[in-house]
Design an enzyme around this catalytic site. Structure first.
Site, short mmCIF file in Angstrom:
data_model
loop_
_atom_site.label_atom_id
_atom_site.label_comp_id
_atom_site.label_asym_id
_atom_site.label_seq_id
_atom_site.Cartn_x
_atom_site.Cartn_y
_atom_site.Cartn_z
N GLU A 1 0.83 -1.20 0.00
CA GLU A 1 0.00 0.00 0.00
C GLU A 1 0.87 1.25 0.00
OE1 GLU A 1 -4.07 -1.38 2.14
OE2 GLU A 1 -2.41 -1.07 3.50
N CYS B 1 3.57 8.52 1.16
CA CYS B 1 4.11 7.53 2.09
C CYS B 1 4.20 6.22 1.33
CB CYS B 1 3.16 7.41 3.29
SG CYS B 1 3.66 6.15 4.46
N CYS C 1 6.75 -7.08 6.39
CA CYS C 1 7.89 -6.56 7.17
C CYS C 1 8.35 -7.66 8.10
CB CYS C 1 7.47 -5.34 7.98
SG CYS C 1 8.85 -4.55 8.87
N CYS D 1 7.25 -5.77 15.07
CA CYS D 1 6.84 -4.90 16.18
C CYS D 1 5.38 -5.22 16.51
CB CYS D 1 7.00 -3.43 15.80
SG CYS D 1 8.69 -3.03 15.29
N CYS E 1 2.26 -2.97 15.41
CA CYS E 1 2.15 -2.53 14.02
C CYS E 1 1.49 -3.63 13.19
CB CYS E 1 3.54 -2.23 13.48
SG CYS E 1 3.56 -1.83 11.71
N CYS F 1 -0.20 5.45 10.26
CA CYS F 1 1.03 4.77 10.69
C CYS F 1 0.70 3.43 11.33
CB CYS F 1 1.78 5.58 11.73
SG CYS F 1 2.30 7.18 11.17
N1 SAH Z 1 9.91 0.03 9.51
C1 SAH Z 1 10.12 1.45 9.50
C2 SAH Z 1 9.18 2.13 8.56
C3 SAH Z 1 7.72 2.12 8.99
S1 SAH Z 1 7.36 3.72 9.49
C4 SAH Z 1 10.01 1.99 10.91
O1 SAH Z 1 9.56 1.25 11.78
O2 SAH Z 1 10.43 3.13 11.15
C5 SAH Z 1 5.90 3.56 10.32
C6 SAH Z 1 5.95 4.31 11.62
O3 SAH Z 1 4.70 4.11 12.27
C7 SAH Z 1 7.02 3.77 12.53
O4 SAH Z 1 7.55 4.78 13.33
C8 SAH Z 1 6.21 2.79 13.35
O5 SAH Z 1 6.83 2.45 14.54
C9 SAH Z 1 4.93 3.56 13.55
N2 SAH Z 1 3.80 2.71 13.90
C10 SAH Z 1 3.68 1.38 13.73
N3 SAH Z 1 2.50 0.94 14.20
C11 SAH Z 1 1.86 2.02 14.70
C12 SAH Z 1 0.60 2.21 15.30
N4 SAH Z 1 -0.23 1.20 15.49
N5 SAH Z 1 0.27 3.47 15.67
C13 SAH Z 1 1.11 4.49 15.46
N6 SAH Z 1 2.31 4.38 14.88
C14 SAH Z 1 2.69 3.15 14.52
#
Ligand code: SAH
Length: 375
Positions: free
Chosen positions: A112, A125, A132, A136, A139, A367
């Site tokens: 996406e 974005c 991935c 985490c 996420c 995010c």
């Molecule tokens: N893998 C990279 C790129 C993804 S960026 C990274 O982790 O930086 C996406 C951003 O959104 C990251 O900072 C991630 O930690 C954050 N993110 C992931 N899940 C989220 C959620 N449920 N709510 C808010 N931010 C989130």
């Protein structure tokens, strides 16, 4: 592959494949495009015309490429501009100012991208991997695991497609351009380093070789793959680095960002500082605010102390992201009062802080919500 392949530690290795995406001019430098056409028995000088159509005129219909001879047009297009992906679905929010596209890649992988229009700028974005591998737990992308790395052209095409929609006036607000690109979609960009750097080069190469964007408008976000952060600092391309920290202490960060068991908070923040020091670019720290998990006042103090352990020229900016809901996650966003106190404490210790205005939550486009499911 256009960039030199470097030896990668095991954990970053590309999953073995179901074949490679079609090669596209966006995978190649100008010289390589010419060589590729010649290899196909076609005139090399046509590469520049094809590049102009792709990056400058943003044309995708071969019928509009009237400067190419009709007899070889299809061959030229098949050689350097093969179809890379199909839009399966476009969802809009914010009255059309936020648009999420679900893409199907050549092998059926789904990714996406999200276009966000603000007054005076448009941010794309983009995804850098299908899925991935960083796992985490808060996420949505992290829950599905890694399918595969995306190619440079697959990454670039997401931006070009947004640029086309804007140029054609298909996005509310009238004709426009992409001013910013954030590698904050699906995937861990530093785990697909060479393809991501190729994409950064194509985005910043002057037209018609690339999109001619400013490196300053590009943000690469990472969980903190320390060797890659160091490598990025030495590239000489001043992109903005964002580090997804989410906790200032190893105990909690080991749980929230599992790669922390390999690279500690101290090593990771030091690599971010190193990036800021070398590039003189301010680094962003991403911190998703999770109620009762990482949003305590003492953690705000600790975060400020950790960051203040390095430079004092405003080298770092903290971006707090209210946690977006994801399926099956037990966590929720912080209480607004706790969030305010967190900001206050960071600022009291001299750390510039903003709370991110989250876009696209209602279309699962915010995010951490990108899961790329067909429904
Ligand atoms: N893998 C990279 C790129 C993804 S960026 C990274 O982790 O930086 C996406 C951003 O959104 C990251 O900072 C991630 O930690 C954050 N993110 C992931 N899940 C989220 C959620 N449920 N709510 C808010 N931010 C989130």
């Amino acid at each position: 592959m256009t960039e030199p392949i470097k030896t990668l530690p095991l954990v970053f290795e590309e999953p073995r494949g179901r074949g490679k995406p079609p090669q596209h001019l966006a995978d190649l430098t100008a010289a390589e495009r010419k060589a590729r056409l010649e290899e196909l028995g076609l005139p090399g000088f046509r590469a520049r015309q094809l590049s102009t159509h792709y990056f400058e005129r943003l044309v995708d219909d071969p019928a509009q490429m009237t400067d190419l001879p009709a007899a070889t047009r299809d061959e030229l297009v098949a050689g350097l501009l093969p179809d890379l992906m199909t839009a399966l679905k476009v969802q809009e929010a914010d009255k059309g100012a936020t648009r999420k596209t679900l893409w199907k890649l050549f092998d059926g992988s789904l990714v996406e991208s999200v276009l966000m229009r603000y007054p005076g700028r448009v941010t794309m974005c983009v995804s850098s991997q299908a899925g991935c591998g960083m796992a985490c737990p808060f996420c949505a992308t992290g829950q599905g695991g890694l399918q595969r790395n995306m190619s440079t052209a697959e990454i670039v095409e997401q931006v070009v497609s947004g640029a086309r929609a804007l140029a054609r006036g298909e996005v509310v607000g009238g004709p426009g351009r992409v001013s910013n690109v954030v590698f904050m979609g699906m995937g861990e960009p530093m785990a697909n380093y060479n393809a991501v750097m190729g994409a950064v080069r194509r985005l910043t190469d002057p037209a018609p070789d690339g999109l001619g964007m400013s490196a300053r408008g590009i943000t690469v976000s990472t969980v903190g793959l320390v060797p890659r952060m160091k490598q990025l600092a030495d590239e000489g391309i001043p992109v903005t680095l964002a580090l997804s920290l989410h906790a200032p202490d190893d105990e909690l960060r080991n749980e929230l960002v599992p790669i922390n068991t390999r690279f500690s908070v101290a090593e990771t923040v030091e690599a971010a500082w190193d990036y800021a020091r070398k590039t003189r670019r301010r680094v962003s720290i991403e911190y998703a605010m999770m109620r009762g998990i990482n949003d305590q006042a003492w953690r705000a103090d600790l975060l400020a102390d950790v960051l203040n352990g390095y430079g004092d020229w405003g080298w770092v900016h903290v971006n707090l992201i209210p946690l977006n809901p994801t399926p099956g996650s037990k966590w929720t966003a912080s209480d607004p009062a706790d969030e305010r106190e967190f900001v206050r404490r960071l600022e009291a210790k001299g750390i510039s802080t903003t709370v991110r205005d989250t876009r696209g939550r209602e279309i699962d486009g915010a995010c951490g919500q990108l899961a790329a499911v067909e429904s």
